[in-house]
Design an enzyme around this catalytic site. Structure first.
Site, PDB file in Angstrom:
ATOM      1  N   CYS A 255      18.653  -2.748  -8.549  1.00 32.49           N
ATOM      2  CA  CYS A 255      19.808  -3.146  -9.364  1.00 32.49           C
ATOM      3  C   CYS A 255      21.105  -3.081  -8.571  1.00 32.49           C
ATOM      4  O   CYS A 255      21.482  -2.029  -8.045  1.00 32.49           O
ATOM      5  CB  CYS A 255      19.902  -2.247 -10.603  1.00 32.49           C
TER       6      CYS A 255
ATOM      7  N   ARG B 182      24.712  -0.999 -10.409  1.00 30.18           N
ATOM      8  CA  ARG B 182      24.645   0.427 -10.711  1.00 30.18           C
ATOM      9  C   ARG B 182      25.969   1.172 -10.756  1.00 30.18           C
ATOM     10  O   ARG B 182      26.003   2.329 -11.167  1.00 30.18           O
ATOM     11  CB  ARG B 182      23.697   1.114  -9.710  1.00 30.18           C
TER      12      ARG B 182
ATOM     13  N   TRP C  15      24.731  -6.742 -18.344  1.00 28.63           N
ATOM     14  CA  TRP C  15      25.152  -8.138 -18.467  1.00 28.63           C
ATOM     15  C   TRP C  15      24.590  -8.891 -17.276  1.00 28.63           C
ATOM     16  O   TRP C  15      24.117  -8.298 -16.300  1.00 28.63           O
ATOM     17  CB  TRP C  15      26.679  -8.257 -18.541  1.00 28.63           C
TER      18      TRP C  15
ATOM     19  N   GLU D  50      21.211 -14.849 -11.377  1.00 30.97           N
ATOM     20  CA  GLU D  50      19.925 -14.600 -12.047  1.00 30.97           C
ATOM     21  C   GLU D  50      19.521 -15.830 -12.865  1.00 30.97           C
ATOM     22  O   GLU D  50      18.358 -16.193 -12.940  1.00 30.97           O
ATOM     23  CB  GLU D  50      20.030 -13.396 -12.996  1.00 30.97           C
TER      24      GLU D  50
HETATM   25  N1  ARG Z   1      16.654 -11.295 -13.878  1.00 35.25           N
HETATM   26  C1  ARG Z   1      16.358 -11.169 -15.265  1.00 35.25           C
HETATM   27  C2  ARG Z   1      16.677 -12.470 -15.993  1.00 35.25           C
HETATM   28  O1  ARG Z   1      17.157 -13.389 -15.391  1.00 35.25           O
HETATM   29  C3  ARG Z   1      17.127 -10.036 -15.918  1.00 35.25           C
HETATM   30  C4  ARG Z   1      17.017  -8.680 -15.242  1.00 35.25           C
HETATM   31  C5  ARG Z   1      18.101  -7.703 -15.654  1.00 35.25           C
HETATM   32  N2  ARG Z   1      19.397  -8.226 -15.304  1.00 35.25           N
HETATM   33  C6  ARG Z   1      20.587  -7.635 -15.589  1.00 35.25           C
HETATM   34  N3  ARG Z   1      21.655  -8.240 -15.240  1.00 35.25           N
HETATM   35  N4  ARG Z   1      20.632  -6.457 -16.221  1.00 35.25           N
HETATM   36  O2  ARG Z   1      16.497 -12.619 -17.172  1.00 35.25           O
END
Ligand code: ARG
Length: 376
Positions: A76, A79, A246, A251
């Site tokens: 992560c 953090r 968030w 991602e």
């Molecule tokens: N990578 C995952 C997604 O695209 C989520 C993982 C957690 N991500 C976060 N920003 N807390 O759905």
């Protein structure tokens, strides 16, 4: 008894006590409690383990343990914010309905009209009489279907979507059907609950300068909430402990939309940008990827939904590394997960090495509970 792995002979009791002792020492020190108080508490824990084969965390231990687990999450990049995690104690939730209600209350709190708040809801720990599992990978996730016209929705959800259908759920068959919440208690048949549409915040994706982007009809949900990992604190395992933060833009823009085995939209983006897709050297993939990520960040910001770009996230991670050093703690990390998938070499993370040691408390992967439903 339900799960055979849960026997409390003397060696597992000793093992549990050792884990508890390690946790209590660190936790109480960080919470500035006296050595006496820690010793008292450990004595109490020892007696609980002797009598019941397990022990119960106080709310403070649960709260700080869950935050430490975030701080120790090697993959992560977010953090820096570990201390701001809100912890909901739902260990007393008894029925599938209670659990679904708890998850939805968490979702409302986390969503907060777009000002996303990191939170975790902790249900009953693993024991020989209790087993709670949330079958979803994330609380909000889009279904995936294999049809004669090809893939519809999120291919990542293919297996789980089939599970839901076998449990009697039916989706609309769109690219963005939100899957139901699936909850299992002990060895009972899991129950599913539709998540009310008005509680799911979503963002329509468009581009600040390129109107044609809207025709891709892309959308994504606001709150990433992982629900299939087990939280381990002081030797106690919480198999149902959904948590959220968030999003970092990449991602969604560089993985969920861009991966060939996910929504795979880069060829479409390239074509609406009028790029030369006949040769790699035009760097059409890279150009499409950047504009797609611009669109994601722009759209979330336009709707007032919290999101972070990967440059800011990397700076925040550097800040986290400095703060941890000041506290005399070493930061562990998984380099290949910490580097962002877009322009990794522009961040300091790229040029560093990280120790991938696993420190507890932490969140761990666990085997999916639905293999039996899938077996023909
Ligand atoms: N990578 C995952 C997604 O695209 C989520 C993982 C957690 N991500 C976060 N920003 N807390 O759905």
């Amino acid at each position: 008894m339900g799960s055979s792995s849960f026997t409390s002979n003397s060696s597992t009791k000793a093992q549990l006590y050792r884990e508890a002792a390690t946790f209590i020492a660190t936790c109480y020190q960080e919470l500035r409690k006296s050595v006496d108080e820690a010793a008292q508490r450990l004595h109490d824990i020892q007696q609980q383990i002797e009598t019941y084969g397990t022990y119960e965390h106080t709310f403070e231990e649960l709260e700080h343990g869950a935050r430490m687990a975030w701080r120790n999450s090697n993959r992560c990049i977010g953090r820096l914010f570990w201390k701001s995690l809100t912890v909901f104690d739902e260990r007393s939730a008894q029925t599938e309905e209670d659990i679904a209600d708890g998850v939805l209350r968490h979702l409302d709190f986390a969503t907060n009209g777009g000002k996303i708040r990191p939170a975790i809801t902790i249900f009953k720990p693993e024991s020989d009489i209790a087993e709670v599992r949330i079958w979803n990978h994330q609380v909000i996730r889009y279904a995936g279907y294999e049809t004669e016209h090809g893939m519809v929705g999120d291919p990542h959800s293919l297996q789980f979507t089939n599970v839901c259908r076998q449990l009697g759920w039916a989706g609309q068959g769109t690219h963005f059907d939100v899957l139901p919440l699936v909850i299992q208690l002990r060895q009972r048949t899991p129950r599913w609950f539709e998540i009310p549409r008005n509680r799911i915040l979503e963002v329509r994706i468009d581009h600040p300068e390129i109107p044609a982007f809207r025709d891709l009809n892309l959308r994504w949900y606001a709150v990433p909430m992982i629900s299939d990992m087990v939280l381990e604190i002081g030797g106690i395992r919480y198999p149902a402990a959904p948590f959220n933060g968030w999003y970092m833009g990449t991602e969604i823009g560089a993985r969920n939309f861009a991966d060939v085995n996910r929504y795979n939209v880069l060829p479409k983006v390239a074509s609406l940008l009028g790029l030369d897709t006949s040769r790699h050297a035009s760097l059409w993939l890279d150009k499409a990827l950047v504009e797609l990520n611009v669109a994601v960040l722009h759209s979330f910001a336009r709707d007032g939904v919290r999101i972070v770009d990967h440059h800011t996230a990397a700076e925040q991670f550097a800040h986290f590394e400095r703060l941890e050093a000041e506290q005399g703690r070493s930061v562990t990390g998984t380099w290949s997960w910490l580097i962002p998938p877009v322009s990794p070499a522009t961040t300091h993370i790229f040029n560093k090495r990280y120790n991938n040691a696993v420190v507890k408390p932490n969140y761990f992967r666990q085997p999916p509970p639905y293999e039996s439903v899938l077996a023909p």
